[in-house]
Write a protein that holds these residues in place. Structure first.
Motif, PDB file in Angstrom:
ATOM      1  N   ASN A   1       0.804  -1.221   0.000  1.00 37.09           N
ATOM      2  CA  ASN A   1       0.000   0.000   0.000  1.00 37.09           C
ATOM      3  C   ASN A   1       0.839   1.273   0.000  1.00 37.09           C
ATOM      4  O   ASN A   1       0.334   2.370   0.277  1.00 37.09           O
ATOM      5  CB  ASN A   1      -0.947   0.003   1.200  1.00 37.09           C
ATOM      6  N   THR A   2       2.147   1.171  -0.319  1.00 30.94           N
ATOM      7  CA  THR A   2       2.993   2.363  -0.374  1.00 30.94           C
ATOM      8  C   THR A   2       2.557   3.241  -1.541  1.00 30.94           C
ATOM      9  O   THR A   2       2.558   2.815  -2.686  1.00 30.94           O
ATOM     10  CB  THR A   2       4.474   1.997  -0.525  1.00 30.94           C
ATOM     11  N   ARG A   3       2.201   4.457  -1.230  1.00 33.68           N
ATOM     12  CA  ARG A   3       1.682   5.396  -2.216  1.00 33.68           C
ATOM     13  C   ARG A   3       2.697   6.458  -2.603  1.00 33.68           C
ATOM     14  O   ARG A   3       2.701   6.956  -3.720  1.00 33.68           O
ATOM     15  CB  ARG A   3       0.433   6.069  -1.625  1.00 33.68           C
ATOM     16  N   LEU A   4       3.590   6.815  -1.660  1.00 32.56           N
ATOM     17  CA  LEU A   4       4.473   7.962  -1.866  1.00 32.56           C
ATOM     18  C   LEU A   4       5.812   7.736  -1.187  1.00 32.56           C
ATOM     19  O   LEU A   4       5.885   7.189  -0.077  1.00 32.56           O
ATOM     20  CB  LEU A   4       3.816   9.218  -1.300  1.00 32.56           C
ATOM     21  N   ILE A   5       6.897   8.146  -1.866  1.00 29.63           N
ATOM     22  CA  ILE A   5       8.239   8.205  -1.290  1.00 29.63           C
ATOM     23  C   ILE A   5       8.671   9.661  -1.276  1.00 29.63           C
ATOM     24  O   ILE A   5       8.574  10.359  -2.289  1.00 29.63           O
ATOM     25  CB  ILE A   5       9.246   7.370  -2.105  1.00 29.63           C
ATOM     26  N   VAL A   6       9.132  10.132  -0.112  1.00 30.37           N
ATOM     27  CA  VAL A   6       9.576  11.523   0.042  1.00 30.37           C
ATOM     28  C   VAL A   6      11.028  11.526   0.502  1.00 30.37           C
ATOM     29  O   VAL A   6      11.346  10.918   1.528  1.00 30.37           O
ATOM     30  CB  VAL A   6       8.726  12.291   1.072  1.00 30.37           C
ATOM     31  N   VAL A   7      11.894  12.201  -0.246  1.00 28.34           N
ATOM     32  CA  VAL A   7      13.316  12.246   0.104  1.00 28.34           C
ATOM     33  C   VAL A   7      13.867  13.643  -0.163  1.00 28.34           C
ATOM     34  O   VAL A   7      13.563  14.255  -1.190  1.00 28.34           O
ATOM     35  CB  VAL A   7      14.131  11.213  -0.704  1.00 28.34           C
ATOM     36  N   THR A   8      14.676  14.122   0.772  1.00 28.80           N
ATOM     37  CA  THR A   8      15.378  15.380   0.550  1.00 28.80           C
ATOM     38  C   THR A   8      16.567  15.133  -0.377  1.00 28.80           C
ATOM     39  O   THR A   8      17.286  14.143  -0.223  1.00 28.80           O
ATOM     40  CB  THR A   8      15.843  16.008   1.872  1.00 28.80           C
ATOM     41  N   HIS A   9      16.749  16.015  -1.332  1.00 32.52           N
ATOM     42  CA  HIS A   9      17.881  15.871  -2.252  1.00 32.52           C
ATOM     43  C   HIS A   9      19.193  16.122  -1.532  1.00 32.52           C
ATOM     44  O   HIS A   9      20.166  15.385  -1.722  1.00 32.52           O
ATOM     45  CB  HIS A   9      17.713  16.844  -3.420  1.00 32.52           C
ATOM     46  N   ALA A  10      19.225  17.150  -0.700  1.00 35.28           N
ATOM     47  CA  ALA A  10      20.431  17.479   0.058  1.00 35.28           C
ATOM     48  C   ALA A  10      20.017  17.942   1.454  1.00 35.28           C
ATOM     49  O   ALA A  10      19.116  18.768   1.600  1.00 35.28           O
ATOM     50  CB  ALA A  10      21.247  18.554  -0.644  1.00 35.28           C
ATOM     51  N   SER A  11      20.691  17.433   2.459  1.00 37.51           N
ATOM     52  CA  SER A  11      20.342  17.738   3.848  1.00 37.51           C
ATOM     53  C   SER A  11      20.647  19.178   4.210  1.00 37.51           C
ATOM     54  O   SER A  11      21.715  19.707   3.876  1.00 37.51           O
ATOM     55  CB  SER A  11      21.108  16.802   4.794  1.00 37.51           C
ATOM     56  N   ASN A  12      19.723  19.802   4.919  1.00 35.60           N
ATOM     57  CA  ASN A  12      19.956  21.164   5.408  1.00 35.60           C
ATOM     58  C   ASN A  12      20.800  21.173   6.668  1.00 35.60           C
ATOM     59  O   ASN A  12      21.134  22.241   7.184  1.00 35.60           O
ATOM     60  CB  ASN A  12      18.624  21.876   5.663  1.00 35.60           C
ATOM     61  N   VAL A  13      21.153  19.992   7.187  1.00 36.02           N
ATOM     62  CA  VAL A  13      21.978  19.894   8.391  1.00 36.02           C
ATOM     63  C   VAL A  13      23.414  19.506   8.044  1.00 36.02           C
ATOM     64  O   VAL A  13      24.365  20.162   8.467  1.00 36.02           O
ATOM     65  CB  VAL A  13      21.386  18.876   9.395  1.00 36.02           C
ATOM     66  N   SER A  14      23.585  18.445   7.269  1.00 31.82           N
ATOM     67  CA  SER A  14      24.931  17.948   6.956  1.00 31.82           C
ATOM     68  C   SER A  14      25.402  18.311   5.561  1.00 31.82           C
ATOM     69  O   SER A  14      26.586  18.171   5.246  1.00 31.82           O
ATOM     70  CB  SER A  14      24.967  16.425   7.102  1.00 31.82           C
ATOM     71  N   GLY A  15      24.475  18.732   4.692  1.00 31.14           N
ATOM     72  CA  GLY A  15      24.830  19.013   3.310  1.00 31.14           C
ATOM     73  C   GLY A  15      24.949  17.779   2.438  1.00 31.14           C
ATOM     74  O   GLY A  15      25.231  17.887   1.236  1.00 31.14           O
ATOM     75  N   THR A  16      24.716  16.600   3.000  1.00 29.97           N
ATOM     76  CA  THR A  16      24.873  15.345   2.263  1.00 29.97           C
ATOM     77  C   THR A  16      23.847  15.229   1.143  1.00 29.97           C
ATOM     78  O   THR A  16      22.657  15.484   1.345  1.00 29.97           O
ATOM     79  CB  THR A  16      24.729  14.153   3.223  1.00 29.97           C
ATOM     80  N   ILE A  17      24.316  14.836  -0.039  1.00 30.81           N
ATOM     81  CA  ILE A  17      23.470  14.703  -1.218  1.00 30.81           C
ATOM     82  C   ILE A  17      23.018  13.257  -1.368  1.00 30.81           C
ATOM     83  O   ILE A  17      23.834  12.331  -1.329  1.00 30.81           O
ATOM     84  CB  ILE A  17      24.223  15.138  -2.489  1.00 30.81           C
ATOM     85  N   ASN A  18      21.721  13.059  -1.551  1.00 29.16           N
ATOM     86  CA  ASN A  18      21.177  11.720  -1.762  1.00 29.16           C
ATOM     87  C   ASN A  18      21.056  11.401  -3.244  1.00 29.16           C
ATOM     88  O   ASN A  18      20.915  12.307  -4.087  1.00 29.16           O
ATOM     89  CB  ASN A  18      19.805  11.592  -1.092  1.00 29.16           C
ATOM     90  N   ASP A  19      21.088  10.117  -3.547  1.00 25.14           N
ATOM     91  CA  ASP A  19      21.017   9.641  -4.928  1.00 25.14           C
ATOM     92  C   ASP A  19      19.553   9.577  -5.359  1.00 25.14           C
ATOM     93  O   ASP A  19      18.937   8.509  -5.386  1.00 25.14           O
ATOM     94  CB  ASP A  19      21.678   8.268  -5.044  1.00 25.14           C
ATOM     95  N   ILE A  20      18.999  10.730  -5.726  1.00 23.23           N
ATOM     96  CA  ILE A  20      17.575  10.747  -6.066  1.00 23.23           C
ATOM     97  C   ILE A  20      17.288  10.087  -7.408  1.00 23.23           C
ATOM     98  O   ILE A  20      16.165   9.640  -7.650  1.00 23.23           O
ATOM     99  CB  ILE A  20      16.996  12.182  -6.030  1.00 23.23           C
TER     100      ILE A  20
END
Length: 377
Positions: free
Chosen positions: A137-156
């Protein structure tokens, strides 16, 4: 002042931003799309032009799918509350801002379930962990592209691929990355992209945009759109469906010039400049004995957002000393992302956040490092 709080809001803007806003206020600050007179049409043309500039920057497929918002927070709320219904499941990461966490937790009271995928000690989210959290029943995935705390970039891009393969909608929070890192909506399989205008897009506060690639969601607000006024129900046409009320024409004119500046200078040029400054900052901080860096120690997979703590020093006090004694602007605390601090192991202290912008210089970084070296001893 040496301003290093660009993750909260960029301070310096291109001069064209100020000039465009003043021109609009003085000469055509009428209500766009509501009247047929010359000034209203001029305002509408500027709105259209800015929508086109945003679409071009992020490789959208239709300019009308870009909705103007007040900020990324409004866009994130529009999607989360417009998509999820009773019985749905949503996946989000540990690095999310409260703009994601709070609406999801509120919807949890309405029988909407959620799973938080943890990040590593550097603030990085593993796409495989998101894949493993998927339910029927997963409808949505929400991910930050880059953290506002560490600056780490995620592989979107990889996360977008996972979402598409499983027929799940994908929402990306690009509040920190929009305007610094190239984002390709089509190539990254992004269904919704939330942007804010007042950070790296170099526009004014009170501006933002949301890409709506899947329009079959409920609008967050309803009202006047200037179109089909006989209809007592909200229109389904884009962008009107999601743009009730008078738009911020003055702010949008400024935002457009910020985007034009980014295109003129080159988004990669801006990113490389900020990474040059970040590299100098990390090199200097790494040799200061009492300072801990929370996040990656190199410029790989990160933005110019650096969180630190100083041994046996209160973050709020240190940030205030930087402000009052050295005239340096930073931010201390939890940065509206407490779960992210749990990942970074700073949940008991918060951090001092140093966030670099397009108009900072090496002299700014050198001066900051001198100040930090003095107050950390």
């Amino acid at each position: 002042m040496v301003y290093l709080d660009n993750s909260a809001s960029s301070l310096k803007k291109p001069k064209e931003v100020y000039m465009a806003m003043l021109d609009c206020m003085k000469n055509f600050s009428a209500n766009p799309g509501r009247s047929g007179h010359r000034l209203s049409l001029m305002a509408s043309e500027k709105i259209y032009e800015c929508r086109n500039e945003i679409c071009s920057l992020f490789n959208g497929d239709d300019i009308n799918k870009f909705i103007f918002t007040q900020n990324a927070t409004e866009g994130l709320n529009m999607v989360i509350k417009g998509v999820l219904k009773k019985g749905d499941h949503v996946i989000f990461s540990q690095m999310e801002h409260n703009s994601v966490i709070r609406p999801i937790y509120t919807l949890g009271k309405k029988e909407i379930s959620s799973s938080m995928v943890k990040a590593d000690i550097f603030g990085k989210v593993n796409p495989d962990d998101i894949k493993n959290a998927i339910k029927p029943n997963t409808r949505l995935i929400v991910v930050t592209h880059a953290s506002n705390v560490s600056g780490t970039i995620n592989d979107i891009k990889e996360i977008g691929k996972i979402a598409k393969e499983n027929n799940i909608l994908f929402l990306v929070d690009a509040a920190q990355s929009g305007g610094i890192i190239p984002i390709d909506i089509k190539n990254m399989n992004i269904d919704f992209l939330a942007l804010t205008g007042h950070k790296s897009l170099l526009g004014p506060q009170g501006t933002g945009a949301l890409y709506v690639g899947y329009p079959d969601i409920l609008p967050l607000k309803e009202g006047g759109t200037g179109s089909n006024s006989k209809n007592l129900y909200q229109p389904d046409d884009l962008p009107d469906k999601f743009e009730s009320g008078t738009l911020n024409t003055v702010g949008i004119c400024g935002l457009m010039e910020g985007i034009k500046f980014i295109k003129k200078v080159g988004i990669n040029t801006i990113f490389e400049h900020e990474m040059l400054l970040t590299k100098r900052l990390l090199e200097n901080l790494s040799v200061m004995k009492n300072i801990n860096i929370h996040g990656y120690m190199s410029t790989k997979d990160r933005l110019g957002v650096v969180s630190i703590t100083i041994k046996n020093k209160d973050c709020a006090n240190m940030s205030e000393i930087l402000n009052s004694k050295y005239d340096i602007a930073t931010r201390s605390g939890y940065h509206c992302a407490y779960n992210a601090h749990c990942a970074l192991k700073t949940e008991n202290s918060g951090t001092i956040r140093i966030s670099i912008g397009a108009f900072n210089t090496l002299n700014d970084i050198n001066y900051l490092c001198t100040a930090l070296n003095e107050i950390s001893k």
